[in-house]
Structures are given as C-alpha cells and as structure tokens.
Motif scaffolding. Structure first.
Motif, short mmCIF file in Angstrom:
data_model
loop_
_atom_site.label_atom_id
_atom_site.label_comp_id
_atom_site.label_asym_id
_atom_site.label_seq_id
_atom_site.Cartn_x
_atom_site.Cartn_y
_atom_site.Cartn_z
N LEU A 1 0.91 -1.23 0.00
CA LEU A 1 0.05 -0.01 0.03
C LEU A 1 0.84 1.36 -0.08
CD1 LEU A 1 -2.81 1.23 -0.05
CD2 LEU A 1 -2.76 1.06 2.72
N GLU A 2 2.02 1.18 0.72
CA GLU A 2 2.82 2.22 0.72
C GLU A 2 3.44 3.06 -0.54
OE1 GLU A 2 5.38 1.44 4.24
OE2 GLU A 2 3.59 2.29 5.66
N ARG B 1 -7.29 3.47 5.14
CA ARG B 1 -6.29 4.27 5.02
C ARG B 1 -5.88 4.65 3.43
NH1 ARG B 1 -0.30 2.74 6.81
NH2 ARG B 1 -1.34 1.96 8.88
N SER B 2 -6.09 3.60 2.97
CA SER B 2 -5.69 3.87 1.45
C SER B 2 -6.92 4.87 0.69
CB SER B 2 -5.71 2.39 0.63
OG SER B 2 -5.70 2.69 -0.90
N ALA B 3 -8.06 4.72 1.15
CA ALA B 3 -9.14 5.98 0.90
C ALA B 3 -8.71 7.23 1.39
CB ALA B 3 -10.39 5.15 1.10
N GLU B 4 -8.20 7.17 2.75
CA GLU B 4 -7.97 8.56 3.03
C GLU B 4 -6.61 9.20 2.55
OE1 GLU B 4 -9.06 10.28 5.50
OE2 GLU B 4 -10.32 9.04 6.69
N ILE C 1 -7.31 2.38 -5.11
CA ILE C 1 -7.46 1.98 -3.59
C ILE C 1 -7.04 0.55 -3.26
CG2 ILE C 1 -9.08 2.09 -1.57
CD1 ILE C 1 -10.48 4.61 -2.95
N GLN C 2 -6.18 0.28 -2.61
CA GLN C 2 -5.95 -1.04 -2.44
C GLN C 2 -5.84 -1.48 -0.76
OE1 GLN C 2 -5.43 -3.40 -4.56
NE2 GLN C 2 -5.14 -2.33 -6.37
N LYS D 1 -16.16 3.71 0.83
CA LYS D 1 -17.44 4.75 0.66
C LYS D 1 -17.58 5.60 1.86
CE LYS D 1 -19.74 5.51 -2.38
NZ LYS D 1 -19.78 6.26 -3.71
N SER D 2 -17.10 4.88 3.14
CA SER D 2 -17.17 5.58 4.43
C SER D 2 -16.09 6.65 4.37
CB SER D 2 -17.05 4.91 5.43
OG SER D 2 -15.94 4.07 5.61
N VAL D 3 -15.22 6.82 3.39
CA VAL D 3 -14.06 7.49 3.55
C VAL D 3 -14.09 8.65 2.28
CG1 VAL D 3 -11.65 8.01 3.46
CG2 VAL D 3 -12.71 6.05 5.09
#
Lengths: 483, 483
Positions: free
Chosen positions: B139-140, B177-180, B166-167, B215-217
């Motif tokens: 992800l990083e 976190r990915s979404a953020e 987004i992964q 979707k929550s992010v």
C-alpha cells in the motif's frame, strides 16, 4: 396420449401436447390473434417462439366474411398459419357483455367445422366474488355444456382436442366441484377460467388458491391452461403450480397504450429512461427513439417487444425446470410485488400436494427467503430424520461442518445425520450464515432439534455450537449439553 | 467538475463523467479491448451500449509494433474508436505474474503520450488475505506511485484524467487508510482494486465490506470504479453501494469456454436447454444451433450475448435509479445466490452511511424480505415517530387502515401517525399481511410500539388489533389496552 410430461420441477413440468397440427412443447404461451384486426400477423408468431396460437371462433362466426372464408378454407388458411390454433367460444364476450348470440352446440360444431385444434365449449366465466347462488347456477350450465361438447366431439369422431374449462368464481368448494365434474368428462386440456379480473387487480393470492384447489383434484397428467393469463409477471408462479398453457392478448392490448411488459411489471413507455431489455426491438431503439416513432408503427414495435419478453420468460422457466431450480426462480420473481410474495407463501398450507409433484432429487438447494423453508425438500428431510435409528449411547452434534460429528445442525434443515450431510438436499444447500438468515430458518431447525432430542431421550447428545447459534440453543431437553 | 451526479437512489447514482473524448453516463461498463487479440472490435462496442472502453497500456508498451503505432497515431486510432478509452497500467500483470518490466513514471508518461482518457498508475493489487505486513508495504508503494503520477500529470498540464486506485487487501483499516490517502491526491476516478479474486470465489461479503469501507471515507462526489468487476451478477449491488464504473474482460474470457453470462450467474452453453435471453444473438439462434456453429464464430456470438446482457443489466439498474426502486431491484438480484444475500444483509451495520446517501422521498416502498427493513426509509420513519408530540390524553392505534384511528400499526414501520399514513414511506408501503411476513418485520414493529408506549407513559392507548396481530401484541406497557 395427448399430453406427455418429460421434465418436472416443483409442481411444474415440461410437456408435449399432441394436436392435429403438430406437437407443442409446454409450458407455452398462445398469442391471441384477432382475425378482425391487422396487427402482428399469425405467420410472424413463430419468430417470437410461439408454437400454438389462439383466436376467437365467436368473432369469426359473427362476421359474415370471416365465417364464409373460415368455412371454405378452414381456420388455418384464414389466419395463414400452419401452427396449431386453439379457439375460444365467446365465453369472454359472455363475461364482458353478459350475453352472446350463439348456442353451445352451434359454436362447438362451428369450431369443429373450421378445424380448430382445441375447441372450447361455451362455458360461463363467473366473475370473482359473485353471489354463491349465481356461481353455482353458472357452474351447472357450464358443466352441462361441457358434457354436450364432449358428446358432439365423440359422435363426430373428429380429431379436434376438447378443452373442459373449470369455473366456480372465488369459491374453493365450487372450483373443486367444477374440477371433479370436469375430470369425469373426456377432455384433452383443462382451462382454469374466470381469473383475469383477479390478475388485473393483483389479487394473486386468490389465483394461487384457485390453481391449488383445482390441482388438488385434477390428475397430474392433465394439461392445465390458465385462461387469459399471459402477463410475464405471473407466468413462473403459474407454471410452478402446474399450469401448462397460457394465452396472451396482453401483448397487443398493452401495446395500444404504450404499455411495455416486463417480468416484474408493466411500464409506461414514457416512464422508461432506458429500455430494460435486449430484444430485437429494444436493441435497435432507445426509449426516446421509440416514443418519436409514429403511433401505429410504435404499437407494433411495443407489441413485438411484449411478445419477445413473454417468450423469453417462458424459456427462462423451461430452463429452470430442466435444471430443477424452479423454486429458486419463482422466489426471485415474487419479489416483483408484495402481493406476489404473499400469494406464493400460501404454498405452506399445501405441503402434501407439493410433495406429490416435486422431484425428490435435485442438484442444489439455494435458500432465498422464508418461502424456501416451504419447499418439499425441507419437509421430506425432516420426515427422514424422524425415522433415523440410533444405536450408540452418546452422539455429537455440530453447528459447523468443519467439525467431524455424528450430526450437524443447519438452519432450515435442523438435524442432519453425517451421511445426509453430503447429499441433496441438506448437503447441497447453500444459505446465509445464522447471523444473516431469517429467524424462521433458525427456529425451524431448533424446533426439529428439540423433537429429535426428546424422541431419543435415552441417548446423550453433545452439541458443539458456534457463535450466534448459542443464543438459539436454549430450553433444550436434559439429554443435551451445549459445549 | 469532471463528475456530475444527476440522479440518486440507495447509495447509487446516475452521473456524467467528462473525459477528453466526451461525456460518459454512469453507471457504465467498460469492455476490455485486448489490442493483441482480434475479437469483437472497439468500433462495434457502441452497438451494445458501450460509452467508454478500457485497454491495457502495458501490453501496448511491451509490443514493439503496437507501441510504435500508438505513439505515432495515438491510442484511439490504434483501437479505431472515437469513444473515450481508459488504460490500465500493468497492475493486473503484476498481480498475475508478480512482476512487470516497467516503472511507474514510465507507464504513466506512456499513457499520457498515447492520449489515454483515464490513466492508471502502477498500483499494487495485493491479493485477499495477504500478510498484513505485505499488504501495508504494498500500500505504501501504491500511495507513493499515485502521488508521483499526480505530479507528472500536473506538470505536463495535460487533460488526461487520473485514476487513484485504492488497495489494502481484505483489511478494513488498510482499505480505509488507502482511501484516506487517495482522497488527498488530486484524482478524477477512484478505482477499488484487488477484488477480482474475491468475486471469482463468490466472496461477495468481503467485496461489499470493502466497498462500504471505502465509501465511508471517499466523498460522495467522487466517481468510484470497481476494478475488474463486470459480471452482471454483482453489478446492481455494486451500483447500489455507490460504484459508478465497471470493466468487463469477462464477456470475452467467458466466451472462450462457452460460458454464457446472465444476471443470476454463469451458465455453460451446453447446459442450456433454452436461451434465457432475447438479445440479437439469442433471438436468432437456439442453444442447440449455437452449439453447432464452429468454435471461432460461436465464441464471438457468445461474447456478443455476454455484452448485450451486461449492458441490459446496466440499463435496468439505471432505470431502477431513475424510478427510485434500486433497493427493490437489488433485493431481487441477491436471490441469485445465498452468498449475495448474506453479503447485502451487511448493510444493516452501515445504516448511518446509507442514510447519508439515500434520497428521503420516493414514490413507493415494496417490501421483499428482511433486508427491506434495513433501508434508510425505515430507520428514518422510526426516528420521526420518536419525535412526535402528543397533546390528548387518550389515543387509538389500529392494525387496520380501514379503522379510523390516531395511529396505525404496520409491520416494518411500527407506529404510524395518521398523517404519515398517506405519505412515503409508511403510507406508500406495500407488504405481505402479518400472517405471511417474516417475524423480523413484525418484531421490529412491536418493539417500536413498546418504546413508543413507554415514552408516552402518561397517555393511554387503545389498540384495535386484527387476527394474527393479537398473538404478537403481548408484554405491552400498562398504558395500552388491546381490544
């Protein structure tokens, strides 16, 4: 044999009906051809999947020109088709106008003369909720006319098939009596009549009850025609209850007002943003484009769509019968309207009848909702488990198939002996886990467990229960320990 | 604004995505074009309803000929299309082969150079259930590459859109976190990646959870692409959860092995007795006829059917959004497989999120099963009733709308003040009667009644209850009398 059944599922079946103009594979829909109206011609009907047509002999009889032509050339050349053609008798007009200017014997002989494949006597379609006295009086006339028609056909030694309509308004006992009398008459097709007003009013529960009343009397080997039913919204339910033939005037009548048929209801064309179909009409035009086409041509296009989608539904139903997934199919379709949902759920009161029809071995059991619990596969499983004999003193029951146990506990099925956990139905059942399944599905399992434990009160049972199951496993007999 | 939302229902929407090659109406499916394989050509895709295509820039980059042609003429002339084209980056190959011979900056610049409408950086699609440490490390790198891609696009001042995948494997916190991180990067389309193995294994519950986590992010105004999802079985669920773009390689891959797509699952062509479709292919051929056609031509025909049925599903979904019946539509579709059913029922844990999205006024509420209880219309109704103020000392509550009462008692909705009994949702709700509805639907109503009675403990309530209702109306507070 006029009717031969080749595949079965639920109470539905695929069958072959032999007519003077060839075999018809059922379930099928007979498009109504109005010989007075120039719409989609009979010859084009094969393209949509039609194997048999229906027309109205009374209309032909009443129109001098049509009558002369029909008598001279025969019905099939009048309509320009080589498909089998069923003829109605004027009963519909009787229902709408209250009177027809023809006698039963006259219209039966006329249908014979013009070469109808399936002849309908002049039965009286008593409307729903009629006075009981009227319903019974109508029924007596209907039965008398059916007997007369049968005599006429036999005397003439003709090969036309005879339909023996079943009436009786919304009275269960009259429907059953009508069915009892009908089955004594030597007919070929058994139409259930007088249901159109019920279908038009979404009174599906009444129609389901009527069909089940009739099916509880009429032998399974007789083909059933649900007269006047052709809207795809109800086809799968009717087939699953054992109806074989349908007729559709809807495709044409609805097209007149831009009403577009779908298996989940009727749509007005101007309410459609996108066409929810890929038929040759809907793959060529958008909703917007269709609305721009001039009325007469559009009416034909909408009529064609209505036929395509109706026969698509018939094919889907046949495919479901072939793969024994008709229950699953119907359980999807009934979600198109809450009235369909409640109508279907009445099958829980007809479990014996359903068990007579539904095949006992299938490939899969997909749970879709509480009505899945009413399938014969479930009651048969519960019966089988009641007859299991136990020899050891102590047994294990597990809520997870991953544990190696003597028995497993599953929603819907309850106690599942290890040897039944690999085979249909319990072993081939897919369902949501306990935390996402309906309460009824767990309750029926826990109740079955309680009976099982009580029956084997001299044995000891160790129940290995996971997560949410533990909340349900309460008030068990003393011979069980939950671990 | 690159993305404009025009209609909403559930968490789904109809939107317009502006690309360099024109506007695309979402939700839509992007057929995958493999520039190396001569199958259904890009130019033909419009006929099925495609508004945008997707191809793989890595394949083009790696093949000398294709690369030269793409650089010289541009991507659109290479594919011979004027439709917008999204390009993947080689991430898929990375997932399958574990390695690709290209750097992120290189493949991003290449996509720019050939004129891709939507560019995808070389994100790392971590497989499901990967080690947490691997998922986080992947992800990083993904986030770093996305930032780099964003810088490159900005520097070049080009008009290409940028996708920010987004992964995070199957880890909720990593997906969030990915979404953020993604939403901080200036992208145009937000793909959710790495879900194909989950979909292939029918792990729909995981996919639903991942979408809801994302979707929550991600703000509601961002278009979401569910990368690699194109099977019609999952489209309606994904749209109802707020996904806008899909891509389908399935139409072609499945056609290779005679796998025939339907919205209720995949069928092998030789298992089909009847074709359950009326598309231009299925209205021309029977299942039997298709099987007799030689392999290469049949593959194209099955591929065409797969496209027709996929776009038909998209149109049905759009129509459902337009008429605010998307919940009802999804609730039918989830009956295609019990794993879909449980996956969707997770929405009960995301009621706040759903309430943010779902429009508060609609025309109708059709009950289909226990998941109908989880719709925001129901929780909003219960909230509203909590705020009702009472002035009289004594009130009547009736289980039948035929009685004239101050309040009505309905399954699902519970207490319905007379003034709410004419309007959406409770007043426009259709559901089975108490004897045919699920226990949960009655329980939620009775629990709401109990709270209501307790809250208004200083008032008196006379409850007029019909038939089966009486069995449920037990253990009520003392201020209520059941008549």
């Amino acid at each position: 044999m006029t009717f031969e059944i080749t595949n079965k599922d639920a109470m539905g079946r695929i069958g072959k009906l032999k007519t003077p103009h060839g075999r018809v594979e059922t379930p099928t829909l007979m498009p109504v051809i109005n010989p007075n109206i120039d719409f989609i011609p009979a010859e084009k009907m094969k393209r949509f999947g039609a194997q048999i047509l229906i027309t109205n002999s009374y209309i032909i009889y009443r129109s001098g020109d049509l009558r002369d032509m029909a008598v001279e050339k025969g019905l099939h050349r009048l309509l320009e088709t080589d498909l089998p053609v069923m003829t109605d008798s004027g009963s519909y007009q009787l229902m709408i106008y209250g009177d027809v200017e023809v006698k039963n014997a006259e219209v039966v002989k006329f249908q014979q003369m013009i070469g109808s494949d399936i002849i309908v006597p002049l039965d009286i379609p008593t409307p729903p909720d009629a006075d009981y006295s009227r319903a019974i009086a109508d029924l007596e006339i209907t039965i008398e006319r059916e007997r007369e028609a049968s005599r006429l056909i036999k005397e003439s030694n003709s090969e036309n098939l005879l339909a023996i309509p079943i009436q009786g308004s919304t009275y269960s006992e009259l429907r059953k009596r009508s069915a009892e009398e009908s089955k004594k008459i030597d007919g070929d097709v058994y139409p259930i009549g007088g249901v159109v007003p019920l279908l038009d009013d979404y009174r599906f529960s009444d129609v389901v009850r009527i069909i089940l009343d009739v099916k509880s009397v009429i032998p399974s080997s007789y083909p059933i025609h649900l007269f006047g039913a052709g809207h795809p919204i109800f086809l799968s339910i009717a087939v699953a209850l054992g109806c074989d033939l349908f007729d559709s005037a809807a495709y044409a009548l609805y097209a007149k007002d831009d009403r577009y048929l779908t298996p989940y209801g009727t749509k007005k064309l101007n309410e459609l943003h996108c066409l929810p179909c890929s038929c040759p009409v809907c793959s060529q035009y958008s909703a917007e484009e269709l609305l721009k086409i001039e009325k007469e041509e559009r009416e034909i296009l909408v009529g064609e769509h209505n036929l395509w989608i109706s026969f698509e539904e018939i094919r889907k139903i046949k495919q479901a019968i072939k793969e024994n997934s008709l229950f699953e199919f119907v359980e999807k379709r009934i979600r198109s309207h809450p009235s369909l949902l409640s109508s279907w759920r009445q099958i829980k009161n007809y479990s014996t009848l359903l068990e007579e029809y539904d095949p006992s071995t299938k490939r899969q059991f997909f749970y879709t909702g509480i009505e899945s619990i009413y399938r014969p596969a479930v009651s048969r499983h519960h019966e089988r488990v009641k007859n299991v004999e136990l020899e050891k003193d102590e047994y294990t029951i597990s809520t997870s198939s991953e544990n190696n146990s003597d028995f497993y506990l599953k929603p819907v099925f309850g106690v599942v002996p290890a040897e039944m956990n690999e085979v249909y139905p319990a072993g081939h059942a897919e369902m949501p886990p306990v935390e996402y399944i309906e309460n009824e599905a767990v309750d029926v399992a826990v109740n079955a467990l309680r009976s099982f434990l009580r029956k084997h009160h001299d044995k000891k049972f160790i129940i290995r229960a996971d997560g949410v199951w533990r909340e349900y496993l309460i008030e068990l007999p003393d011979n069980a320990v939950v671990e």
